[in-house]
Design a protein around this motif. Structure first.
Motif, PDB file in Angstrom:
ATOM      1  N   VAL A  35     -65.773  30.355 -20.051  1.00  7.96           N
ATOM      2  CA  VAL A  35     -65.841  30.890 -18.689  1.00  7.96           C
ATOM      3  C   VAL A  35     -67.164  30.522 -18.023  1.00  7.96           C
ATOM      4  CG1 VAL A  35     -65.880  32.997 -17.302  1.00  7.96           C
ATOM      5  CG2 VAL A  35     -64.238  32.765 -19.172  1.00  7.96           C
ATOM      6  N   HIS A  36     -68.264  30.652 -18.750  1.00 10.49           N
ATOM      7  CA  HIS A  36     -69.560  30.314 -18.153  1.00 10.49           C
ATOM      8  C   HIS A  36     -69.641  28.825 -17.828  1.00 10.49           C
ATOM      9  CE1 HIS A  36     -73.724  30.895 -17.123  1.00 10.49           C
ATOM     10  NE2 HIS A  36     -74.084  29.929 -17.947  1.00 10.49           N
ATOM     11  N   ALA A  37     -69.075  27.988 -18.690  1.00 10.16           N
ATOM     12  CA  ALA A  37     -69.069  26.546 -18.415  1.00 10.16           C
ATOM     13  C   ALA A  37     -68.282  26.243 -17.144  1.00 10.16           C
ATOM     14  CB  ALA A  37     -68.481  25.795 -19.606  1.00 10.16           C
ATOM     15  N   LEU A  38     -67.159  26.919 -16.951  1.00  5.95           N
ATOM     16  CA  LEU A  38     -66.370  26.718 -15.737  1.00  5.95           C
ATOM     17  C   LEU A  38     -67.137  27.178 -14.498  1.00  5.95           C
ATOM     18  CD1 LEU A  38     -62.792  27.819 -16.897  1.00  5.95           C
ATOM     19  CD2 LEU A  38     -63.551  25.513 -16.336  1.00  5.95           C
ATOM     20  N   TRP A  42     -68.062  24.244 -11.974  1.00  6.01           N
ATOM     21  CA  TRP A  42     -67.014  24.134 -10.957  1.00  6.01           C
ATOM     22  C   TRP A  42     -67.016  25.297  -9.960  1.00  6.01           C
ATOM     23  CZ3 TRP A  42     -61.382  25.852 -11.955  1.00  6.01           C
ATOM     24  CH2 TRP A  42     -60.592  25.579 -10.831  1.00  6.01           C
ATOM     25  N   ILE A  43     -66.847  26.510 -10.440  1.00  2.05           N
ATOM     26  CA  ILE A  43     -66.624  27.644  -9.531  1.00  2.05           C
ATOM     27  C   ILE A  43     -67.855  27.953  -8.695  1.00  2.05           C
ATOM     28  CG2 ILE A  43     -66.088  30.102  -9.417  1.00  2.05           C
ATOM     29  CD1 ILE A  43     -64.379  29.733 -11.928  1.00  2.05           C
ATOM     30  N   ILE A  83     -64.226  38.733 -15.631  1.00  5.04           N
ATOM     31  CA  ILE A  83     -63.243  37.776 -16.148  1.00  5.04           C
ATOM     32  C   ILE A  83     -63.450  37.548 -17.640  1.00  5.04           C
ATOM     33  CG2 ILE A  83     -62.492  35.369 -16.022  1.00  5.04           C
ATOM     34  CD1 ILE A  83     -63.086  35.476 -13.015  1.00  5.04           C
ATOM     35  N   ILE A  84     -64.695  37.502 -18.084  1.00  3.83           N
ATOM     36  CA  ILE A  84     -64.970  37.355 -19.515  1.00  3.83           C
ATOM     37  C   ILE A  84     -64.384  38.528 -20.288  1.00  3.83           C
ATOM     38  CG2 ILE A  84     -66.810  37.418 -21.245  1.00  3.83           C
ATOM     39  CD1 ILE A  84     -68.505  35.721 -19.348  1.00  3.83           C
ATOM     40  N   HIS A  85     -64.615  39.734 -19.813  1.00  4.55           N
ATOM     41  CA  HIS A  85     -64.061  40.918 -20.480  1.00  4.55           C
ATOM     42  C   HIS A  85     -62.538  40.892 -20.474  1.00  4.55           C
ATOM     43  CE1 HIS A  85     -68.128  42.564 -20.357  1.00  4.55           C
ATOM     44  NE2 HIS A  85     -67.712  43.561 -21.107  1.00  4.55           N
ATOM     45  N   PHE A  86     -61.964  40.476 -19.355  1.00  2.00           N
ATOM     46  CA  PHE A  86     -60.502  40.457 -19.232  1.00  2.00           C
ATOM     47  C   PHE A  86     -59.875  39.472 -20.218  1.00  2.00           C
ATOM     48  CE2 PHE A  86     -56.803  38.384 -17.185  1.00  2.00           C
ATOM     49  CZ  PHE A  86     -55.932  39.468 -17.161  1.00  2.00           C
TER      50      PHE A  86
END
Length: 277
Positions: A35-38, A42-43, A83-86
């Motif tokens: 998630v952190h890489a994205l 990108w995001i 989002i990481i937690h989800f």
């Protein structure tokens, strides 16, 4: 005469599952990295570019209304943590669902063979217990095997069908409590996600208020941008929590049904055949 139990499929003997703690930790690390890489690649760059574009348009045209964008909605540290937690919670739920499915498949095997019309006497309990020794080592800790073993041991020692049935039910009830307590981490995450969203909302409202002095001069872009980001944090948190709670209740229902089916399976395959002279 006691008939030997059918051997377990070869594929079942080769399946090996790591410990739940290792899976949970590995899922957290993998989720953070991905998630952190994205976000970094990108995001966040896309979101920052959109924010700059929207602010420039608002300064040029006071009547311009910014459009809601996916990147703007999740472009904040709080949304990233949510989002990481989800995703972490979904991976844990998936692993627990696999474990339930794995044990449920054991109910399709003939772990002990009691021919129709044959009665199981207390003297036969040890013979039937030997059939459970053919179960692969990784399945001996499963609910149905443990409940069968405890039920047979109780029947041999007390010679009471009622005590044996109560022992089976007690093992199943204990497993139900264990499975329910195993969902504590998921429940914590389901609570933590909205809490993180509220923290993000409060933080960004504070940032927006710091831009209030610019609004006096007619530049309200900083205030509106800060407020938009603030409410996005809560919006994303509540949306993710709704989805997570749905899957949590589905898993909880599956676990409860599995325990009930196991108790019923033992009753049909063993307890109803018991007889005391």
């Amino acid at each position: 005469m006691v008939t030997a139990a059918a051997p377990a499929p070869r594929s079942a003997r080769k399946v090996s599952y790591p410990s739940e703690f290792f899976v949970t930790l590995a899922a957290l690390i993998a989720t953070i990295v991905v998630v952190h890489a994205l976000y970094v690649s990108w995001i966040r760059p896309t979101g920052d570019e959109l924010v700059a574009t929207e602010q420039a348009r608002m300064k040029a045209d006071k009547d311009y209304v910014p459009e809601r964008s996916f990147y703007l909605t999740i472009n904040a540290p709080e949304q990233e943590i949510e989002i990481i937690h989800f995703i972490w919670a979904l991976l844990i739920l998936g692993y627990k669902a696999v474990l339930v499915r794995r044990e449920r498949k054991l109910l399709e095997l003939e772990l002990i063979h009691v021919p129709e019309g044959i009665k199981v006497l207390p003297e036969d309990a040890k013979d039937y217990s030997r059939q459970l020794e053919a179960v692969p080592e990784q399945h001996k800790g499963s609910l149905v095997v443990r409940a069968l073993q405890r039920t047979l041991d109780r029947f041999a020692s007390t010679r009471s069908i009622r005590d044996s049935a109560e022992t089976s039910k007690a093992v199943c009830d204990s497993e139900a409590d264990r499975l329910d307590s195993g969902l504590a981490m998921i429940r914590y995450i389901a609570w933590a996600i909205p809490a993180i969203g509220f923290i993000g909302t409060v933080r960004h409202i504070g940032d927006a208020l710091l831009q209030a002095h610019k609004a006096v001069t007619g530049d309200i872009s900083g205030v509106t941008s800060g407020l938009g980001i603030a409410f996005n944090a809560t919006f994303v948190a509540l949306l993710l929590t709704l989805i997570l709670m749905f899957f949590l209740h589905q898993l909880q229902q599956s676990q409860e049904q599995f325990v009930h089916d196991t108790d019923h399976w033992i009753d049909q395959h063993l307890i109803r055949h018991m007889q005391v002279r």
